[in-house]
Each structure stands twice: as structure tokens, then as C-alpha cells.
Design a protein around this motif. Structure first.
Motif, PDB file in Angstrom:
ATOM      1  N   LEU A  39       0.799  -1.217   0.000  1.00 36.31           N
ATOM      2  CA  LEU A  39       0.000   0.000   0.000  1.00 36.31           C
ATOM      3  C   LEU A  39       0.836   1.273   0.000  1.00 36.31           C
ATOM      4  O   LEU A  39       0.289   2.369   0.081  1.00 36.31           O
ATOM      5  CB  LEU A  39      -0.944   0.001   1.209  1.00 36.31           C
ATOM      6  CG  LEU A  39      -1.958  -1.150   1.226  1.00 36.31           C
ATOM      7  CD1 LEU A  39      -2.787  -1.107   2.498  1.00 36.31           C
ATOM      8  CD2 LEU A  39      -2.849  -1.105   0.001  1.00 36.31           C
ATOM      9  N   SER A  49      -0.414   5.100   5.082  1.00 29.32           N
ATOM     10  CA  SER A  49      -0.929   4.216   4.028  1.00 29.32           C
ATOM     11  C   SER A  49      -1.979   3.258   4.577  1.00 29.32           C
ATOM     12  O   SER A  49      -2.954   2.950   3.902  1.00 29.32           O
ATOM     13  CB  SER A  49       0.212   3.445   3.367  1.00 29.32           C
ATOM     14  OG  SER A  49       0.844   2.587   4.290  1.00 29.32           O
ATOM     15  N   GLN A  52      -5.159   5.347   4.994  1.00 29.08           N
ATOM     16  CA  GLN A  52      -5.787   5.565   3.687  1.00 29.08           C
ATOM     17  C   GLN A  52      -6.540   4.328   3.238  1.00 29.08           C
ATOM     18  O   GLN A  52      -7.646   4.417   2.705  1.00 29.08           O
ATOM     19  CB  GLN A  52      -4.734   5.928   2.647  1.00 29.08           C
ATOM     20  CG  GLN A  52      -4.184   7.308   2.790  1.00 29.08           C
ATOM     21  CD  GLN A  52      -3.070   7.573   1.779  1.00 29.08           C
ATOM     22  OE1 GLN A  52      -2.570   6.652   1.124  1.00 29.08           O
ATOM     23  NE2 GLN A  52      -2.683   8.818   1.656  1.00 29.08           N
ATOM     24  N   ALA A  53      -5.950   3.160   3.425  1.00 26.74           N
ATOM     25  CA  ALA A  53      -6.597   1.919   3.001  1.00 26.74           C
ATOM     26  C   ALA A  53      -7.857   1.654   3.812  1.00 26.74           C
ATOM     27  O   ALA A  53      -8.859   1.194   3.270  1.00 26.74           O
ATOM     28  CB  ALA A  53      -5.619   0.756   3.139  1.00 26.74           C
ATOM     29  N   ARG A  56     -10.345   4.655   2.867  1.00 29.39           N
ATOM     30  CA  ARG A  56     -10.538   4.864   1.434  1.00 29.39           C
ATOM     31  C   ARG A  56     -10.664   6.349   1.103  1.00 29.39           C
ATOM     32  O   ARG A  56     -11.426   6.759   0.252  1.00 29.39           O
ATOM     33  CB  ARG A  56     -11.765   4.128   0.915  1.00 29.39           C
ATOM     34  CG  ARG A  56     -11.765   2.657   1.170  1.00 29.39           C
ATOM     35  CD  ARG A  56     -11.010   1.948   0.071  1.00 29.39           C
ATOM     36  NE  ARG A  56     -11.198   0.522   0.220  1.00 29.39           N
ATOM     37  CZ  ARG A  56     -10.201  -0.318   0.350  1.00 29.39           C
ATOM     38  NH1 ARG A  56      -8.985   0.114   0.340  1.00 29.39           N
ATOM     39  NH2 ARG A  56     -10.410  -1.597   0.462  1.00 29.39           N
TER      40      ARG A  56
END
Length: 80
Positions: A39, A49, A52-53, A56
Motif C-alpha cells: 500500500l 498508508s 488511507q486503506a 478509502r
């Protein structure tokens, strides 16, 4: 594979282990395994990261320089 089990297997378990070894393929390469975080572009894990994952969402552009700003941690956390 050279795996030692405690307590030792009986005859039935030895046969099942042999059957399993026939079915499961051995590694194709002798190179050591590596860990990579897919990621992030660098391949290294970062909280950003992962966040963010999970969300979303794009991280706001002004948050990135916040981590390098010369201010106390409690202020950075409050601003974030």
C-alpha cells in the motif's frame, strides 16, 4: 522440509504428513522471503498508508508536512 513435532507422530500421522508433503509444492526459489507493504510506493509500512486503506480517503495535503513541523507532539496530534 525438516520439521520436528512434539510429541512424536504415530504411524497414521506419519502417513498423513507424507501425503501432505506430496500435495503441497515446495518453494520454487532458494532466495529468502521478503516482506513488502503493497500500500505504499516504497514497500515499507506507514500508518498513513494503512489509514488511507482503511478509510478509502485521500490524506489531506496539509497533513503531510505536519509530521515534520517543529512543534510539540501534543500540538501535532491536536491539529491532526
Amino acid at each position: 522440509w525438516n520439521i520436528a513435532f512434539r510429541p512424536s507422530f504415530g504411524p497414521a500421522e506419519v502417513q498423513e504428513w507424507a501425503d501432505l508433503r506430496e500435495v503441497v509444492p515446495l518453494p520454487l526459489s532458494q532466495d529468502p522471503d521478503t516482506v513488502s507493504w503493497s500500500l505504499s510506493p516504497s514497500g515499507e509500512f506507514s500508518v498513513s498508508s494503512a489509514y488511507q486503506a482503511m478509510c478509502r480517503l485521500l490524506v489531506l495535503q496539509w497533513l503531510s508536512p505536519l509530521s515534520k513541523a517543529p512543534m510539540p507532539l501534543k500540538i501535532k496530534i491536536f491539529v491532526w
